[in-house]
Design a protein around this motif. Structure first.
Motif, short mmCIF file in Angstrom:
data_model
loop_
_atom_site.label_atom_id
_atom_site.label_comp_id
_atom_site.label_asym_id
_atom_site.label_seq_id
_atom_site.Cartn_x
_atom_site.Cartn_y
_atom_site.Cartn_z
N TRP A 1 -12.82 -75.81 -9.46
CA TRP A 1 -12.44 -76.80 -10.46
C TRP A 1 -12.61 -76.22 -11.87
O TRP A 1 -11.75 -76.37 -12.73
N GLU B 1 -9.88 -73.84 -12.80
CA GLU B 1 -8.66 -74.57 -13.15
C GLU B 1 -8.77 -75.19 -14.54
O GLU B 1 -7.79 -75.22 -15.29
N ALA C 1 -5.88 -85.43 -14.47
CA ALA C 1 -6.10 -85.15 -13.04
C ALA C 1 -7.36 -84.31 -12.86
O ALA C 1 -8.15 -84.57 -11.93
N LEU C 2 -7.58 -83.34 -13.73
CA LEU C 2 -8.81 -82.53 -13.66
C LEU C 2 -10.04 -83.40 -13.92
O LEU C 2 -11.06 -83.28 -13.24
N ASN D 1 -10.30 -86.62 -13.37
CA ASN D 1 -10.50 -87.48 -12.20
C ASN D 1 -11.09 -86.71 -11.03
O ASN D 1 -11.92 -87.24 -10.28
N GLN D 2 -10.66 -85.46 -10.86
CA GLN D 2 -11.20 -84.62 -9.79
C GLN D 2 -12.69 -84.38 -10.01
O GLN D 2 -13.49 -84.46 -9.08
N ALA E 1 -14.62 -87.54 -9.27
CA ALA E 1 -14.71 -87.74 -7.82
C ALA E 1 -15.79 -86.86 -7.20
O ALA E 1 -16.52 -87.30 -6.30
N MET E 2 -15.92 -85.62 -7.69
CA MET E 2 -16.98 -84.74 -7.18
C MET E 2 -18.35 -85.31 -7.50
O MET E 2 -19.25 -85.30 -6.65
#
Length: 152
Positions: free
Chosen positions: A48, A51, A133-134, A136-137, A140-141
């Protein structure tokens, strides 16, 4: 300059571990809930982060393409400072972002740079969506691998 997600507060695993050892484990507010993160790296965290750094580099390319070439060096210094102060990149990561963006731009033809500048609105929308999106990712982690803190 606002190159990234100002509400993203990433803290690397080693820093989280040190803060916990000092009695100040970092907490994150996600959707009104408080979470602490694990002291070690979360599954997918390194990927992550890579990215995220790539995304920051792309944002820098598009940002610089809109500026006169003679301002690129001055702007790069500002970008590096902002990346460290607001986006919590390490000095090495911020230098990588800045130098990577500059290298990308130096390899482009002038008409390619003009294309980035003339399609700025389109690129801003795409980069914003990718950034969200990053974010949110990451959230979520934290929810999956962190621990919910009960607020009393």
């Amino acid at each position: 300059m606002k190159l990234g997600l100002t509400h993203l507060a990433y803290i690397p695993a080693t820093t989280r571990a040190v803060l916990s050892q000092l009695g100040a484990p970092p907490t994150f507010d996600i959707d009104g809930q408080k979470y602490t993160m694990p002291l070690g790296e979360m599954p997918g965290e390194v990927e992550w982060r890579a990215e995220y750094v790539r995304w920051m580099t792309r944002r820098c390319v598009h940002y610089l393409a809109r500026r006169p070439r003679e301002l690129w060096a001055k702007t790069m210094i500002e970008i590096e400072d902002e990346a460290v102060q607001k986006h919590l990149l390490s000095n090495v990561e911020s230098r990588l972002v800045a130098e990577g963006a500059l290298l990308c731009l130096q390899e482009l033809e002038p008409h390619d740079i003009e294309h980035y500048a003339s399609d700025a609105a389109f690129h801003d929308v795409e980069l914003s969506a990718t950034g969200m999106a990053l974010n949110n990712q990451f959230s979520a982690m934290v929810v999956e691998f962190g621990r919910k803190v009960q607020v009393s």
